[in-house]
Design a protein around this motif. Structure first.
Motif, PDB file in Angstrom:
ATOM      1  N   THR A  83       0.831  -1.198   0.000  1.00 60.73           N
ATOM      2  CA  THR A  83       0.000   0.000   0.000  1.00 60.73           C
ATOM      3  C   THR A  83       0.873   1.258   0.000  1.00 60.73           C
ATOM      4  OG1 THR A  83      -0.260   0.105   2.412  1.00 60.73           O
ATOM      5  CG2 THR A  83      -1.873  -1.204   1.189  1.00 60.73           C
ATOM      6  N   MET A  99      -6.408  -0.936  -1.097  1.00 54.81           N
ATOM      7  CA  MET A  99      -5.458  -1.225  -0.034  1.00 54.81           C
ATOM      8  C   MET A  99      -5.946  -2.437   0.753  1.00 54.81           C
ATOM      9  SD  MET A  99      -3.483   1.376  -0.521  1.00 54.81           S
ATOM     10  CE  MET A  99      -3.543   2.978  -1.283  1.00 54.81           C
ATOM     11  N   VAL A 103      -2.878   0.270   5.195  1.00 56.26           N
ATOM     12  CA  VAL A 103      -3.139   1.508   4.468  1.00 56.26           C
ATOM     13  C   VAL A 103      -1.823   2.210   4.209  1.00 56.26           C
ATOM     14  CG1 VAL A 103      -5.462   1.821   5.378  1.00 56.26           C
ATOM     15  CG2 VAL A 103      -3.534   2.868   6.567  1.00 56.26           C
ATOM     16  N   CYS A 116     -10.839   5.017  -3.879  1.00 55.41           N
ATOM     17  CA  CYS A 116      -9.926   4.369  -2.948  1.00 55.41           C
ATOM     18  C   CYS A 116     -10.721   3.564  -1.929  1.00 55.41           C
ATOM     19  CB  CYS A 116      -9.077   5.423  -2.231  1.00 55.41           C
ATOM     20  SG  CYS A 116      -7.728   4.739  -1.269  1.00 55.41           S
ATOM     21  N   ALA A 118     -10.043   0.611   1.410  1.00 53.44           N
ATOM     22  CA  ALA A 118      -9.083  -0.053   2.288  1.00 53.44           C
ATOM     23  C   ALA A 118      -9.786  -1.132   3.091  1.00 53.44           C
ATOM     24  CB  ALA A 118      -8.428   0.955   3.221  1.00 53.44           C
TER      25      ALA A 118
END
Length: 180
Positions: A83, A99, A103, A116, A118
């Motif tokens: 990541t 991710m 992160v 995005c 995570a």
């Protein structure tokens, strides 16, 4: 379908990454899978961190940049340490970053409009400062937390593995990648 650049964890290029690449290729995605260590890998974190130090941050980043140059519009997928590598690569042409098991530290601000997401363990042993929530807020990211599991929970070959959390995470990751 998406073009994906998959960046491995601190443990190196292992079956986890190859299995994920195969999974996403079977879904029609094009996946690049660079070996950032040039052949080294491990099953434990201490050895993995030594491999990273021996390879050097500059070499890891250079290898990732070469792979990214061949796929400049790829969705960046990082696993754990990957990541942070992904965050060194994103550009205005980067459509998204995924991710997994960690992160990226705020190395650089993501491009405006970049999607995005995570997926991290809660608590995560590598989030000593507790800034995963701050990170998600700053990046306007989708944050998926998986309670009371190990850091590398998606890896069926690692002691951290949690089958239910891995299944949920990978289903969400598939849906994320299918958007591109």
């Amino acid at each position: 379908m998406a073009q994906i650049l998959l960046l491995h964890s601190v443990l190196g290029l292992r079956p986890l990454e190859r299995d994920l690449a195969s999974r996403w290729q079977a879904r029609g995605h094009d996946v690049a899978l660079p070996d950032l260590y040039g052949g080294g890998f491990s099953d434990d974190y201490d050895t993995g961190f030594r491999l990273y130090e021996e390879t050097g941050s500059e070499m890891v980043t250079a290898r990732a940049r070469r792979a990214h140059a061949a796929a400049p519009g790829a969705v960046l997928v990082g696993i754990s340490m990957g990541t942070a590598v992904a965050a060194r690569l994103w550009t205005p042409q980067t459509p998204g970053a995924l991710m997994l098991c960690g992160v990226a530290p705020p190395i650089s601000a993501p491009p405006p409009g970049m999607a995005c997401a995570a997926h991290v363990a809660r608590p995560d042993p590598f989030d000593e400062d507790g800034d995963i929530d701050d990170w998600a807020e700053a990046l306007d990211a989708e944050l998926h937390l998986y309670a009371d599991i190990g850091h590398l929970f998606i890896d069926p070959n690692h002691p951290d593995h949690d089958a239910a959390a891995a299944e949920a995470c990978l289903a969400r990751a598939d849906a994320f990648l299918d958007r591109f």
